[in-house]
Design a protein around this motif. Sequence first.
Motif, PDB file in Angstrom:
ATOM      1  N   GLY A   1       0.813  -1.207   0.000  1.00  0.00           N
ATOM      2  CA  GLY A   1       0.000   0.000   0.000  1.00  0.00           C
ATOM      3  C   GLY A   1       0.845   1.256   0.000  1.00  0.00           C
ATOM      4  N   PHE A   2       1.872   1.299   0.873  1.00  0.00           N
ATOM      5  CA  PHE A   2       2.759   2.457   0.904  1.00  0.00           C
ATOM      6  C   PHE A   2       3.537   2.572  -0.410  1.00  0.00           C
ATOM      7  N   ALA A   3       3.968   1.446  -0.957  1.00  0.00           N
ATOM      8  CA  ALA A   3       4.727   1.476  -2.212  1.00  0.00           C
ATOM      9  C   ALA A   3       3.894   2.065  -3.346  1.00  0.00           C
ATOM     10  N   HIS A   4       2.652   1.608  -3.477  1.00  0.00           N
ATOM     11  CA  HIS A   4       1.796   2.107  -4.557  1.00  0.00           C
ATOM     12  C   HIS A   4       1.480   3.594  -4.360  1.00  0.00           C
ATOM     13  N   ALA A   5       1.263   3.995  -3.099  1.00  0.00           N
ATOM     14  CA  ALA A   5       0.964   5.405  -2.824  1.00  0.00           C
ATOM     15  C   ALA A   5       2.171   6.289  -3.107  1.00  0.00           C
ATOM     16  N   GLN A   6       3.369   5.806  -2.749  1.00  0.00           N
ATOM     17  CA  GLN A   6       4.583   6.577  -3.028  1.00  0.00           C
ATOM     18  C   GLN A   6       4.834   6.679  -4.533  1.00  0.00           C
ATOM     19  N   GLU A   7       4.513   5.592  -5.229  1.00  0.00           N
ATOM     20  CA  GLU A   7       4.661   5.606  -6.689  1.00  0.00           C
ATOM     21  C   GLU A   7       3.720   6.642  -7.298  1.00  0.00           C
ATOM     22  N   ALA A   8       2.496   6.708  -6.767  1.00  0.00           N
ATOM     23  CA  ALA A   8       1.521   7.674  -7.266  1.00  0.00           C
ATOM     24  C   ALA A   8       1.957   9.111  -7.007  1.00  0.00           C
ATOM     25  N   LEU A   9       2.815   9.296  -5.997  1.00  0.00           N
ATOM     26  CA  LEU A   9       3.344  10.632  -5.698  1.00  0.00           C
ATOM     27  C   LEU A   9       4.552  10.987  -6.577  1.00  0.00           C
ATOM     28  N   GLY A  10       4.955  10.051  -7.444  1.00  0.00           N
ATOM     29  CA  GLY A  10       6.021  10.345  -8.395  1.00  0.00           C
ATOM     30  C   GLY A  10       7.371   9.733  -8.076  1.00  0.00           C
ATOM     31  N   HIS A  11       7.442   8.898  -7.029  1.00  0.00           N
ATOM     32  CA  HIS A  11       8.711   8.278  -6.665  1.00  0.00           C
ATOM     33  C   HIS A  11       8.899   6.958  -7.417  1.00  0.00           C
ATOM     34  N   SER A  12      10.147   6.535  -7.528  1.00  0.00           N
ATOM     35  CA  SER A  12      10.476   5.232  -8.109  1.00  0.00           C
ATOM     36  C   SER A  12      10.557   4.218  -6.975  1.00  0.00           C
ATOM     37  N   VAL A  13       9.728   3.168  -7.026  1.00  0.00           N
ATOM     38  CA  VAL A  13       9.567   2.270  -5.876  1.00  0.00           C
ATOM     39  C   VAL A  13       9.745   0.817  -6.287  1.00  0.00           C
ATOM     40  N   ARG A  14      10.455   0.059  -5.430  1.00  0.00           N
ATOM     41  CA  ARG A  14      10.601  -1.387  -5.620  1.00  0.00           C
ATOM     42  C   ARG A  14      10.309  -2.110  -4.311  1.00  0.00           C
ATOM     43  N   LEU A  15       9.737  -3.309  -4.406  1.00  0.00           N
ATOM     44  CA  LEU A  15       9.560  -4.192  -3.257  1.00  0.00           C
ATOM     45  C   LEU A  15      10.468  -5.393  -3.457  1.00  0.00           C
ATOM     46  N   VAL A  16      11.307  -5.705  -2.457  1.00  0.00           N
ATOM     47  CA  VAL A  16      12.235  -6.820  -2.577  1.00  0.00           C
ATOM     48  C   VAL A  16      12.240  -7.618  -1.277  1.00  0.00           C
ATOM     49  N   ARG A  17      12.691  -8.866  -1.365  1.00  0.00           N
ATOM     50  CA  ARG A  17      12.916  -9.654  -0.151  1.00  0.00           C
ATOM     51  C   ARG A  17      14.348  -9.470   0.312  1.00  0.00           C
ATOM     52  N   PHE A  18      15.270  -9.523  -0.632  1.00  0.00           N
ATOM     53  CA  PHE A  18      16.677  -9.266  -0.324  1.00  0.00           C
ATOM     54  C   PHE A  18      17.382  -8.950  -1.625  1.00  0.00           C
ATOM     55  N   SER A  19      17.890  -7.735  -1.760  1.00  0.00           N
ATOM     56  CA  SER A  19      18.534  -7.329  -3.002  1.00  0.00           C
ATOM     57  C   SER A  19      19.568  -6.247  -2.708  1.00  0.00           C
ATOM     58  N   PRO A  20      20.834  -6.638  -2.515  1.00  0.00           N
ATOM     59  CA  PRO A  20      21.882  -5.645  -2.255  1.00  0.00           C
ATOM     60  C   PRO A  20      21.954  -4.579  -3.337  1.00  0.00           C
ATOM     61  N   GLY A  21      21.765  -4.986  -4.603  1.00  0.00           N
ATOM     62  CA  GLY A  21      21.853  -4.025  -5.694  1.00  0.00           C
ATOM     63  C   GLY A  21      20.765  -2.966  -5.611  1.00  0.00           C
ATOM     64  N   ALA A  22      19.537  -3.406  -5.299  1.00  0.00           N
ATOM     65  CA  ALA A  22      18.423  -2.462  -5.201  1.00  0.00           C
ATOM     66  C   ALA A  22      18.639  -1.490  -4.043  1.00  0.00           C
ATOM     67  N   ILE A  23      19.145  -2.008  -2.919  1.00  0.00           N
ATOM     68  CA  ILE A  23      19.386  -1.150  -1.756  1.00  0.00           C
ATOM     69  C   ILE A  23      20.517  -0.166  -2.048  1.00  0.00           C
ATOM     70  N   ALA A  24      21.555  -0.629  -2.736  1.00  0.00           N
ATOM     71  CA  ALA A  24      22.682   0.252  -3.065  1.00  0.00           C
ATOM     72  C   ALA A  24      22.250   1.400  -3.963  1.00  0.00           C
ATOM     73  N   ALA A  25      21.251   1.168  -4.822  1.00  0.00           N
ATOM     74  CA  ALA A  25      20.800   2.197  -5.766  1.00  0.00           C
ATOM     75  C   ALA A  25      19.712   3.095  -5.189  1.00  0.00           C
ATOM     76  N   ALA A  26      19.228   2.787  -3.988  1.00  0.00           N
ATOM     77  CA  ALA A  26      18.089   3.515  -3.416  1.00  0.00           C
ATOM     78  C   ALA A  26      18.521   4.793  -2.714  1.00  0.00           C
ATOM     79  N   ASP A  27      17.575   5.709  -2.569  1.00  0.00           N
ATOM     80  CA  ASP A  27      17.762   6.878  -1.710  1.00  0.00           C
ATOM     81  C   ASP A  27      17.174   6.618  -0.321  1.00  0.00           C
ATOM     82  N   LEU A  28      16.123   5.813  -0.278  1.00  0.00           N
ATOM     83  CA  LEU A  28      15.431   5.500   0.971  1.00  0.00           C
ATOM     84  C   LEU A  28      15.121   4.017   1.012  1.00  0.00           C
ATOM     85  N   VAL A  29      15.409   3.393   2.154  1.00  0.00           N
ATOM     86  CA  VAL A  29      15.084   1.980   2.370  1.00  0.00           C
ATOM     87  C   VAL A  29      14.074   1.903   3.508  1.00  0.00           C
ATOM     88  N   GLN A  30      12.961   1.218   3.261  1.00  0.00           N
ATOM     89  CA  GLN A  30      11.970   0.993   4.307  1.00  0.00           C
ATOM     90  C   GLN A  30      11.871  -0.512   4.549  1.00  0.00           C
TER      91      GLN A  30
END
Length: 323
Positions: free
Chosen positions: A22-51
């Motif tokens: 729900g938060f991911a879809h809402a953040q996407e609707a606000l214009g952010h680039s969002v991914r959901l992962v179980r474990f992904s060092p590459g995705a975390i390294a490329a992120a600005d914010l990790v939740q």
Amino acid sequence: MRIVHVLAGRQAWNGIAVLAKGFAHAQEALGHSVRLVRFSPGAIAAADLVQVHGSWTWPVWAGVLLAVLFRKKLIVTPSGSYDPVRLAYHAWKKRLAAPVDRWCLRRADLVQATSAAEVAWIRAFEPRVKHIAVVPPGQDLPPLPSALPVPSATVRAQKRLLYLGRRHPLKGLDLLEEAARGLPLELDIQSAVFGAEKEAHFAACDALCLPSLSENFGLVVAEALARGKPVVVTDATPWEGVEAHRCGWCARGFAAPETPRPARVESLRRALAAFCETPRTACAAMGARGRVWICRDFAWARAARKLLRALAQTTSPEGQKMV
């Protein structure tokens, strides 16, 4: 902003997964680039914010560790993990893992609580948490069940009360079953339903009951109210406001650990009896008021903005005291 949500699991019906998506879809609707992962060092390294969502599992710990190592902004969302009642289950395992979880909480730029009660649980578990913000999840507004096809078998004299959740001692299902004996109602007990099947159960019920001994939020209550259904809750959930908003009934005495079981059963029975005695037209009006409440105070866009605003405040003088 690039945002990555880290989950321990991704079951569609799991409350933590529903909140994260729900938060991911809402953040996407606000214009952010969002991914959901179980474990992904590459995705975390490329992120600005990790939740990171959840606790007590290695994907959560790894997500926090990587966010710290890569120096990313970090939000931890425990989703009720530090409720004292929950800590009592498998207590010895949690005592062993507690130092790791406390370390994760201390490293977070912001810890998200979904209710005021959860703030106290988090502070009791780890007093050195830097910032906590109370941000309840949002809720989608689906079509009203009255607009959905309802099987003719659901036209009946007795009211139908839906329980939707796990068979777990914390959920109070045994108390509900005992309290409902002899009352003119039909219990519809469901554990893991979603999609069209879940909507059918909502459409066929007259109200939903969440008889929990403790809840950090109780997402199913918001789901029921969003569908125009009144609810029966306990004062051990953060939904006592259903009485003030005239969209449900609240059984008292559940929040106090010392309340004996017979007193809890009797309190819940009185709430169920009040539901049974309320005409269906009045129940429908209660559900309609609940839907208005959810629409006004629990929109996903509002929740997403509030969470990101709370994170931004942690770096400003005004944000030094989040709670």
